[in-house]
Write a protein that holds these residues in place. Structure first.
Motif, short mmCIF file in Angstrom:
data_model
loop_
_atom_site.label_atom_id
_atom_site.label_comp_id
_atom_site.label_asym_id
_atom_site.label_seq_id
_atom_site.Cartn_x
_atom_site.Cartn_y
_atom_site.Cartn_z
N ASP A 121 0.88 -1.17 0.00
CA ASP A 121 0.00 0.00 0.00
C ASP A 121 0.91 1.22 0.00
O ASP A 121 1.19 1.81 1.04
N LEU A 122 1.40 1.58 -1.18
CA LEU A 122 2.41 2.62 -1.35
C LEU A 122 2.12 3.42 -2.60
O LEU A 122 1.29 3.05 -3.43
N ALA A 123 2.85 4.53 -2.75
CA ALA A 123 2.76 5.34 -3.96
C ALA A 123 4.14 5.93 -4.24
O ALA A 123 5.06 5.82 -3.43
N GLY A 124 4.28 6.54 -5.40
CA GLY A 124 5.51 7.23 -5.74
C GLY A 124 6.70 6.31 -5.88
O GLY A 124 6.58 5.16 -6.32
N ASP A 125 7.88 6.82 -5.50
CA ASP A 125 9.11 6.05 -5.65
C ASP A 125 9.08 4.76 -4.84
O ASP A 125 9.67 3.75 -5.26
N ARG A 126 8.43 4.76 -3.68
CA ARG A 126 8.36 3.55 -2.87
C ARG A 126 7.59 2.46 -3.60
O ARG A 126 7.97 1.28 -3.60
N MET A 127 6.46 2.82 -4.21
CA MET A 127 5.67 1.85 -4.96
C MET A 127 6.47 1.30 -6.13
O MET A 127 6.51 0.08 -6.36
N LEU A 128 7.10 2.19 -6.89
CA LEU A 128 7.86 1.75 -8.06
C LEU A 128 9.01 0.84 -7.66
O LEU A 128 9.31 -0.14 -8.34
N ALA A 129 9.65 1.14 -6.52
CA ALA A 129 10.74 0.29 -6.04
C ALA A 129 10.21 -1.08 -5.65
O ALA A 129 10.82 -2.11 -5.98
N ALA A 130 9.08 -1.12 -4.93
CA ALA A 130 8.50 -2.40 -4.53
C ALA A 130 8.13 -3.24 -5.74
O ALA A 130 8.32 -4.46 -5.75
N LEU A 131 7.60 -2.60 -6.78
CA LEU A 131 7.24 -3.32 -7.99
C LEU A 131 8.46 -3.99 -8.63
O LEU A 131 8.35 -5.10 -9.18
N GLU A 132 9.59 -3.35 -8.55
CA GLU A 132 10.81 -3.95 -9.10
C GLU A 132 11.14 -5.25 -8.37
O GLU A 132 11.66 -6.20 -8.96
N ALA A 203 -19.06 10.23 8.15
CA ALA A 203 -18.66 11.06 9.28
C ALA A 203 -17.24 11.57 9.08
O ALA A 203 -16.93 12.71 9.41
N ASP A 204 -16.36 10.71 8.56
CA ASP A 204 -14.97 11.08 8.28
C ASP A 204 -14.46 10.11 7.23
O ASP A 204 -14.43 8.90 7.44
N HIS A 205 -14.05 10.65 6.07
CA HIS A 205 -13.61 9.78 4.97
C HIS A 205 -12.21 9.25 5.17
O HIS A 205 -11.81 8.28 4.52
N ARG A 206 -11.44 9.87 6.08
CA ARG A 206 -10.04 9.46 6.25
C ARG A 206 -9.98 8.04 6.81
O ARG A 206 -10.72 7.68 7.71
N GLY A 207 -9.04 7.29 6.29
CA GLY A 207 -8.84 5.93 6.77
C GLY A 207 -9.61 4.87 6.01
O GLY A 207 -9.43 3.68 6.26
N ALA A 208 -10.48 5.29 5.08
CA ALA A 208 -11.28 4.30 4.34
C ALA A 208 -10.38 3.40 3.48
O ALA A 208 -10.58 2.18 3.42
N GLY A 209 -9.38 4.00 2.84
CA GLY A 209 -8.49 3.20 2.00
C GLY A 209 -7.66 2.22 2.81
O GLY A 209 -7.47 1.06 2.41
N ASP A 210 -7.16 2.67 3.97
CA ASP A 210 -6.39 1.77 4.83
C ASP A 210 -7.28 0.66 5.38
O ASP A 210 -6.83 -0.49 5.53
N GLY A 237 -14.01 -0.74 4.60
CA GLY A 237 -13.83 0.65 4.23
C GLY A 237 -15.10 1.46 4.40
O GLY A 237 -15.07 2.60 4.86
N ALA A 238 -16.23 0.86 4.04
CA ALA A 238 -17.52 1.54 4.19
C ALA A 238 -17.84 1.77 5.67
O ALA A 238 -18.33 2.84 6.05
N MET A 239 -17.55 0.78 6.49
CA MET A 239 -17.81 0.92 7.93
C MET A 239 -16.98 2.05 8.52
O MET A 239 -17.46 2.83 9.35
N ASN A 240 -15.73 2.18 8.08
CA ASN A 240 -14.83 3.17 8.66
C ASN A 240 -15.32 4.60 8.46
O ASN A 240 -15.16 5.44 9.34
N VAL A 241 -15.94 4.89 7.31
CA VAL A 241 -16.35 6.28 7.04
C VAL A 241 -17.51 6.71 7.91
O VAL A 241 -17.79 7.91 8.01
N THR A 242 -18.20 5.78 8.53
CA THR A 242 -19.32 6.16 9.41
C THR A 242 -18.85 6.56 10.79
O THR A 242 -19.67 6.98 11.62
N GLY A 247 -9.68 3.42 11.14
CA GLY A 247 -9.52 1.99 11.27
C GLY A 247 -10.36 1.38 12.37
O GLY A 247 -9.95 0.41 13.01
N THR A 248 -11.55 1.93 12.61
CA THR A 248 -12.38 1.39 13.68
C THR A 248 -13.62 0.74 13.11
O THR A 248 -13.98 0.92 11.95
N GLY A 249 -14.29 -0.01 13.93
CA GLY A 249 -15.49 -0.73 13.50
C GLY A 249 -15.59 -2.02 14.28
O GLY A 249 -14.81 -2.27 15.21
#
Length: 300
Positions: A121-132, A203-210, A237-242, A247-249
Motif C-alpha cells: 500500500d504505497l505510492a511514488g518512488d516507494r511503490m515503483l521500487a517495490a514493484l521492481e 462522518a470522516d472519509h479518512r482511513g477508508a483506504g487503509d 472501508g464503508a464501515m470506517n467512514v461512518t 480503522g475502527t469498527g
C-alpha cells in the motif's frame, strides 16, 4: 482494522525516545505484537485538534532518517517476522526521507523468495521500487497514479485498466485501484472487477483506504480468495467512514455489510463492453471465482 477483524498482527517499526515508549504501550494495549527498533533523535509526530469534529493540525514534525544500523535492524526484523507470518504488508513512513525507497525493492524480493505473500500500500518512488522486487497485491488510488504519471486525468475505467496492465508489467501480480466516491477496480489474475461498497453516510472519509487494505488482508490471511477478500475490504472501508476514528469498527457489522457489496466483472481493455457480466452479490461470487486452493490460516 486488522485487529478489529480478529487478525493477529505483528508491527515492525522504529520507535524514538519517550514518545516511542508511550506508543509501544498503546499499541500493545490494542493487541499488537510490537517488534521495534529503538533509536535516538527525532521521530515523526503530530498534534491534531478534533474537538469540533474536524481534524485541525496544531503541530507537525517530520522524523529524522534512519541510520544505517537502525535500518539493518528493521530490515532483519521485517524479514524474520514476515517469514513467520506468511503475509506481509509494506506501507510507508511519514516523510519521504525516513528510509531509502530501494528498501522496499529489496524487502519485497526477499520476502517473496521466502514464500511470503507481499501486499503493498504505497505510492511514488516507494511503490515503483517495490514493484521492481515483485508484489503479490498492490493497492493504490487513482490520484496517486495520476501524480506518478501512470494515469491520465478523468474517471475513465478503461484508462484505469490500462494503467493496471502497466503496473502488472512492472511487477504486480494483482492490483486494486481505489477511486474516491466511486467503485474501485480490481485485477484478479485474468479477470477485472468493479466493486461498489455500500453507500453509507460519511462522518470522516479518512482511513477508508487503509481499512479497505486491512479488510482484504484479513480475508487473505484467513484463506479467502482475492474476490471474496475484496468484498470484506469494501465492507470494512464503508464501515470506517461512518465513524470518527481511523480503522475502527466491529467484525459483526462488517460481516453484515458484505451482503451489500456489489461486484461486476469488467471486459478486458479494448473488448466489447457488452461482454461484461452484470452485478452480483457475494452469494454470486462463487460462480465467478475459480476454486481456491486450500491453505492454512496465516497471520498478517
Amino acid at each position: 482494522m486488522l485487529r478489529r477483524l480478529g487478525v493477529d498482527v505483528t508491527l515492525c517499526c522504529a520507535l524514538t525516545g519517550e514518545l516511542g515508549r508511550v506508543m509501544r504501550g498503546l499499541l500493545e494495549d490494542e493487541g499488537f505484537h510490537v517488534v521495534e527498533v529503538e533509536r535516538e533523535g527525532r521521530g515523526a509526530a503530530y498534534v491534531h485538534d478534533r474537538r469540533d469534529g474536524e481534524r485541525t493540525a496544531v503541530a507537525e514534525t517530520p522524523g529524522q532518517p534512519l541510520g544505517r544500523h537502525e535500518l539493518d535492524e528493521l530490515y532483519g526484523a521485517m524479514l524474520r517476522e514476515g517469514i513467520d507470518a506468511g503475509l506481509a504488508i509494506l506501507s510507508g513512513p511519514d516523510g519521504d526521507g525516513v528510509l531509502p525507497a530501494d528498501t522496499y525493492r529489496r524487502l519485497a524480493a526477499d520476502l517473496r523468495t521466502n514464500d511470503v505473500r507481499v501486499v503493498v500500500d504505497l505510492a511514488g518512488d516507494r511503490m515503483l521500487a517495490a514493484l521492481e522486487g515483485g508484489v503479490d497485491l498492490l493497492k493504490v488510488s487513482d490520484e496517486e497514479l495520476r501524480a506518478d504519471g501512470l494515469l491520465s486525468e478523468g474517471d475513465d475505467t478503461g484508462a484505469i485498466l490500462h494503467a493496471i496492465e502497466e503496473l502488472r508489467r512492472r511487477g504486480a501480480q494483482d492490483v486494486i485501484v481505489t477511486r474516491a466516491g466511486s467503485p474501485f477496480v480490481v485485477r484478479d489474475g485474468a479477470a477485472s472487477l468493479e466493486v461498489t461498497p455500500p453507500q453509507l453516510q460519511i462522518a470522516d472519509h479518512r482511513g477508508a483506504g487503509d481499512s479497505l487494505t486491512a479488510g482484504v488482508c484479513a480475508g487473505l490471511a484467513s484463506g479467502q480468495s482475492l474476490r471474496d477478500a475484496v468484498v470484506t475490504g469494501a465492507a470494512a472501508g464503508a464501515m470506517n467512514v461512518t465513524r470518527h476514528g481511523l480503522g475502527t469498527g466491529d467484525m459483526e457489522t462488517i460481516d453484515r455489510l458484505r451482503g451489500s457489496v456489489e461486484v461486476r466483472e469488467l471486459p478486458a481493455p479494448g473488448a466489447d463492453p457488452d461482454e461484461s457480466h452484470g452485478r452480483v452479490s457475494p452469494d454470486g461470487l462463487a460462480a465467478l471465482a475459480e476454486p481456491a486452493a486450500e491453505r492454512p490460516e496465516e497471520d498478517a
